[in-house]
Design an enzyme around this catalytic site. Structure first.
Site, PDB file in Angstrom:
ATOM      1  N   VAL A 109       0.990  -1.064   0.133  1.00  0.00           N
ATOM      2  CA  VAL A 109       0.060   0.023   0.196  1.00  0.00           C
ATOM      3  C   VAL A 109       0.856   1.214  -0.183  1.00  0.00           C
ATOM      4  O   VAL A 109       0.548   2.292  -0.041  1.00  0.00           O
ATOM      5  CB  VAL A 109      -0.899   0.069   1.227  1.00  0.00           C
ATOM      6  N   HIS A 125      -4.358  -4.324  -2.177  1.00  0.00           N
ATOM      7  CA  HIS A 125      -4.810  -4.108  -0.877  1.00  0.00           C
ATOM      8  C   HIS A 125      -5.201  -2.469  -0.853  1.00  0.00           C
ATOM      9  O   HIS A 125      -5.051  -1.965   0.609  1.00  0.00           O
ATOM     10  CB  HIS A 125      -3.845  -4.550   0.215  1.00  0.00           C
ATOM     11  N   CYS A 183     -14.852  13.870   7.857  1.00  0.00           N
ATOM     12  CA  CYS A 183     -15.102  14.353   6.555  1.00  0.00           C
ATOM     13  C   CYS A 183     -15.586  15.928   6.489  1.00  0.00           C
ATOM     14  O   CYS A 183     -16.401  16.237   6.941  1.00  0.00           O
ATOM     15  CB  CYS A 183     -16.266  13.499   5.703  1.00  0.00           C
ATOM     16  N   CYS A 186     -19.159  16.470   4.981  1.00  0.00           N
ATOM     17  CA  CYS A 186     -20.454  15.970   5.637  1.00  0.00           C
ATOM     18  C   CYS A 186     -20.083  15.547   7.078  1.00  0.00           C
ATOM     19  O   CYS A 186     -21.186  15.195   7.839  1.00  0.00           O
ATOM     20  CB  CYS A 186     -21.069  14.599   5.001  1.00  0.00           C
TER      21      CYS A 186
HETATM   22 ZN   LIG Z   1     -18.323  13.016   3.667  1.00  0.00          ZN
END
Ligand SMILES: [Zn+2]
Length: 282
Positions: A109, A125, A183, A186
């Site tokens: 990753v 992954h 976030c 939101c």
């Molecule tokens: Zn969001």
């Protein structure tokens, strides 16, 4: 032990691999072993500490788990971001440019194949470079998020003795008081775009990897002990199509008995040799 396991046995296996692979389009699968020369430890390698990675269920179930996860993930990402691609990554990018490799499927990753110049990279992954919102789907660049994390948690500094695994997680002494990023659109829960321990690889990712194997005339596995099932399944796909399989790894892998050639050696040296010796297919 140093990186000079260039004994006669290893060199003879490289000769045989060159014979088997010459003139064939090659699909490549890489694991943590290709990144150890970039300073990213292979937690499945010899002498690695045993650890139990956090599952997605644990991550989703509690704020406290997310706090611990994010402290470790942030510190781990800082190390990953500072790591540089090594000769093995560059050799695979060169093999792709020469038309020999049709891309790279990786269990890592760390994003080092992309940074080394490989174009078609299937990150089985996921990648630490991206973070997604589980509620609205907004995707964030990890660098921007890291700035927010450090602005919200100015005390966070890299301890000298952080135990880092290739999945980019660590076990910090304490995550008390850490402000978990959310976030900015939101307010929802953020999750790095990586497959957690015990989580399935997205089907379309595996299909993409399968397509590379199906379009190839041989499979090279580098730096993976093939503990992860998706890796074994790709080897099985190749064997079913009677493709030669070359495995490059220090120590045993789960598919040694199925390999056409097994090279017990460091991936950087071996991949550089293959890139220097396999004829271009353009
Ligand atoms: Zn969001």
């Amino acid at each position: 032990m140093t990186d000079t396991t260039r004994d006669a046995g290893t060199e003879a296996s490289i000769d045989r691999a060159v014979e088997v692979l010459a003139g064939r389009r090659v699909a490549v699968l890489t694991g943590a072993g290709v990144s150890t020369d970039s300073g990213i430890p292979d937690y499945r390698g010899k002498g690695a500490p045993t650890r139990t990675p956090m599952t997605a269920q644990q991550f989703l179930a509690s704020e406290d788990a997310r706090r611990r996860y994010w402290v470790g993930s942030h510190l781990g990402w800082r190390v990953f971001a500072a790591a540089q691609p090594n000769g093995g990554h560059r050799a695979l990018a060169a093999l792709e440019r020469a038309g020999v490799a049709n891309g790279v499927v990786t269990q890592n990753v760390d994003g080092l194949h992309v940074r080394a110049g490989s174009h078609r990279v299937v990150e089985l992954h996921g990648t630490m470079r991206r973070v997604g919102c589980l509620h609205c789907g907004q995707v964030f660049d990890r660098r921007d998020l890291a700035e927010r994390v450090e602005a919200d948690n100015p005390w966070i500094t890299m301890p000298e003795n952080v135990e880092l695994g290739p999945d980019g997680d660590v076990t910090p002494a304490s995550a008390e008081g850490f402000v978990v990023p959310t976030c900015s659109v939101c307010g929802g829960t953020l999750k790095p775009d990586v497959v957690f321990f015990g989580e399935y690889i997205p089907l379309e990712k595996f299909r993409e990897a399968e397509q590379l194997v199906h379009a190839a005339g041989a499979l090279v596995v580098a730096g993976s002990s093939l503990v992860v099932n998706s890796g074994i399944r790709l080897v099985e796909r190749a064997r079913r199509r009677r493709l030669p399989v070359v495995i490059v790894n220090r120590g045993e892998t789960r598919a040694d008995a199925r390999a056409t050639v097994k090279i017990d050696g460091g991936t950087t040296h071996v991949l550089e040799e293959l890139a220097a010796r396999l004829p271009a297919l353009l």
